[in-house]
Design a protein around this motif. Structure first.
Motif, PDB file in Angstrom:
ATOM      1  N   LYS A 272      -8.291 -39.040   4.133  1.00 44.68           N
ATOM      2  CA  LYS A 272      -6.951 -39.592   3.937  1.00 44.68           C
ATOM      3  C   LYS A 272      -6.033 -38.597   3.240  1.00 44.68           C
ATOM      4  O   LYS A 272      -4.889 -38.397   3.657  1.00 44.68           O
ATOM      5  CB  LYS A 272      -7.049 -40.878   3.118  1.00 44.68           C
ATOM      6  CG  LYS A 272      -5.697 -41.537   2.897  1.00 44.68           C
ATOM      7  CD  LYS A 272      -5.838 -42.766   2.023  1.00 44.68           C
ATOM      8  CE  LYS A 272      -4.522 -43.525   1.917  1.00 44.68           C
ATOM      9  NZ  LYS A 272      -3.408 -42.636   1.531  1.00 44.68           N
TER      10      LYS A 272
ATOM     11  N   GLU B 196       2.778 -34.515   5.215  1.00 47.68           N
ATOM     12  CA  GLU B 196       3.853 -34.053   4.341  1.00 47.68           C
ATOM     13  C   GLU B 196       4.309 -32.639   4.703  1.00 47.68           C
ATOM     14  O   GLU B 196       5.503 -32.346   4.681  1.00 47.68           O
ATOM     15  CB  GLU B 196       3.406 -34.094   2.875  1.00 47.68           C
ATOM     16  CG  GLU B 196       4.520 -33.688   1.919  1.00 47.68           C
ATOM     17  CD  GLU B 196       4.166 -33.977   0.475  1.00 47.68           C
ATOM     18  OE1 GLU B 196       3.131 -34.628   0.238  1.00 47.68           O
ATOM     19  OE2 GLU B 196       4.925 -33.545  -0.418  1.00 47.68           O
TER      20      GLU B 196
ATOM     21  N   ASP C 221      -2.666 -37.058   4.636  1.00 48.58           N
ATOM     22  CA  ASP C 221      -1.387 -37.146   3.924  1.00 48.58           C
ATOM     23  C   ASP C 221      -0.755 -35.766   3.784  1.00 48.58           C
ATOM     24  O   ASP C 221       0.445 -35.587   4.006  1.00 48.58           O
ATOM     25  CB  ASP C 221      -1.599 -37.751   2.529  1.00 48.58           C
ATOM     26  CG  ASP C 221      -1.945 -39.237   2.602  1.00 48.58           C
ATOM     27  OD1 ASP C 221      -1.787 -39.816   3.693  1.00 48.58           O
ATOM     28  OD2 ASP C 221      -2.381 -39.797   1.589  1.00 48.58           O
TER      29      ASP C 221
END
Lengths: 309, 309
Positions: free
Chosen positions: B34, B42, B38
């Motif tokens: 995860k 980003e 992420d």
DNA sequence: GAGCGGCGATACCTGTTGTGTATGGGGAGG
DNA sequence: CCTCCCCATACACAACAGGTATCGCCGCTC
């Protein structure tokens, strides 16, 4: 320690005031106090002096802040650099090619790519087609320009598109009897000493010439062999004989030589652009984009090869 | 983006395997997946290629990881540097002092401090005592060595301890009639041309001499005035007269001159070490420690001054 | 000197989120 | 075709960052 602590410490140093720094950070004052306290506990040093006239970094704080600034700069640069690399604006492109591809179409493509992507490091390796193929498969090259499609174990995983169609032409000295002719016939070639290529890639070419001119044509038996096209042209200029080579030689005009078509027109192996489609690097993608824009027909072929892949 | 993301990305690149990287990080595999997802969202770039044979950074990933490594290095260095600065191992110490303090005891103290704290940048400023005092109060110096306690507005916030007791001695050429004597009397001084100090700090000293020798002593009226002790010694060596100065001149022996006590023994203003006690910098603390170890009596005085502060 | 205001620290609560457990999906190898 | 390995997804929980209320402290002012 997290980047948050660095950002908060820098904001506090900048504003010299917990309340104002917190407002600038978009948080309330108590969390900022807590985070700074946590940071001071973790570093084991008091980083800020809280006075009535404001909050000032201690000597330890100054030392910390200097490093913190650089750390955060590196972090933002990490994102920027990753984006640039992902868009193929930076990175490395390893290109293998046969020398004669430097006549055409590589100068156009490389020149354009170099202008469009000045921060991509181009690594150019002149090599025989067979070596290009194995280097591609071994992952030592990103893309290659070869004479004919790559062969050998693993070549089926390569994507290949023709990047240039060539046919056989002749090159002679301006003083040569053929110099005035638009084209020369096979018979005329058989009557003159020839200059033909003899590189690692050329056995097939030579074999093609044998079939074309006849197995034991004296012109071929007594031919001069040259390792590259520039030598062929140079020897032709000296009047050594009639040079034979790919039509991309037309991109290298030279005083004292004339080019003639060969009748009948005889196709030669195509120049092929090849690359591994899995793990395609962004720099390669950018290179293919440049090729696409430079040669629309190659672009169309590329799209066909990549769409069903 | 937080430092955690950088640590996780580096661990993943190092192990080439989500499961093993997660185990090395002390977390389970799904959180790692995860966090990496992420991070990739980003940065807007795919940073890792997940293949069957392992996980490898993409070109964008390589660019990112290079920056990430430096960012984390800066962060750990931030803590280390802060600790070193807090312990006074690095930093800056601005010391103001009168020139004659270089005779004693500064050479010992500075030499020892330089060896013990090689990474503290010493800034040495020779200046008159009054300027030292105001610079201390203005925060332009960390510590000062002055002749007598600092005076002026704000001086009450300074901590001051005597760092050396001196009395008046004479210096003469080896050829001088007094050269063989252990000591000279005031009467003997009155009969000879004198060489006395005339620096910014010296009016008090000169006034003391007037009282000692008599207001209108011809020796004083015809005296030679010198700006620093080395000049006094040098002029004495030339036979210009009898030099008068602090007993710390004994630390600067020189061929061709002799030192004599003055009878009766006459005290001179003490050398005073002063600093501001609020916002004491770690480098200053380390310097005081060095002084403490070098001169036990000064250390004791220091402790007395700091305990009740 | 007492009241007041500004500022940072503390206490406590809340909501976000990082993490753990369980499970799904997909490709390689037997 | 089955199984194993590996990463992604789903969901629950616990930790913690952040918000609110309040305290303690100091300087300032009336």
């Amino acid at each position: 320690m997290e980047a948050r602590h660095l950002r908060y410490a820098l904001a506090l140093a900048e504003h010299g005031h917990f309340g104002r720094a917190a407002r600038a950070l978009g948080i309330a004052q108590p969390p900022l106090s807590k985070q700074i306290a946590d940071l001071e506990r973790e570093t084991g040093a008091r980083l800020f002096d809280r006075t009535r006239r404001g909050v000032f970094p201690t000597a330890a704080g100054e030392a910390f802040l200097a490093r913190a600034r650089r750390a955060l700069q590196e972090m933002t640069a990490a994102t920027v650099d990753a984006g640039r690399a992902a868009r193929g604006e930076t990175g490395r492109l390893r290109l293998g090619f046969i020398a004669s591809a430097l006549l055409a179409p590589l100068p156009d493509v490389l020149g354009r790519f170099g202008r469009e992507r000045p921060d991509v490091r181009l690594e150019l390796h002149e090599m025989a087609s067979s070596r290009s193929a194995s280097a591609l498969i071994a992952g030592e090259l990103d893309v290659a320009v070869t004479l004919g499609p790559p062969r050998g174990a693993g070549a089926e995983h390569l994507v290949s598109v023709p990047i240039g169609h060539d046919h056989l032409i002749a090159v002679v000295s301006s003083a040569h009897p053929y110099a005035g002719q638009e084209s020369v016939t096979l018979d005329q070639l058989r009557r003159r000493p020839l200059i033909v290529a003899a590189g690692e890639d050329e056995p097939a070419v030579t074999a093609g010439l044998r079939t074309l001119l006849g197995e034991d044509s004296p012109a071929l038996i007594g031919a001069t062999f040259a390792r590259d096209v520039h030598t062929i042209i140079g020897l032709a200029a000296c009047g050594v004989g009639v040079g034979l080579g790919p039509s991309r030689m037309l991109s290298a005009p030279r005083p004292g030589v004339r080019f003639c078509e060969v009748t009948p027109r005889t196709a030669l192996p195509d120049l092929i652009l090849s690359f591994t489609d899995e793990d395609r690097s962004p720099a390669l993608g950018a290179f293919l984009d440049t090729v696409r824009r430079n040669c629309p027909d190659v672009g169309a072929a590329l799209d066909r090869r990549l769409s069903h892949a």
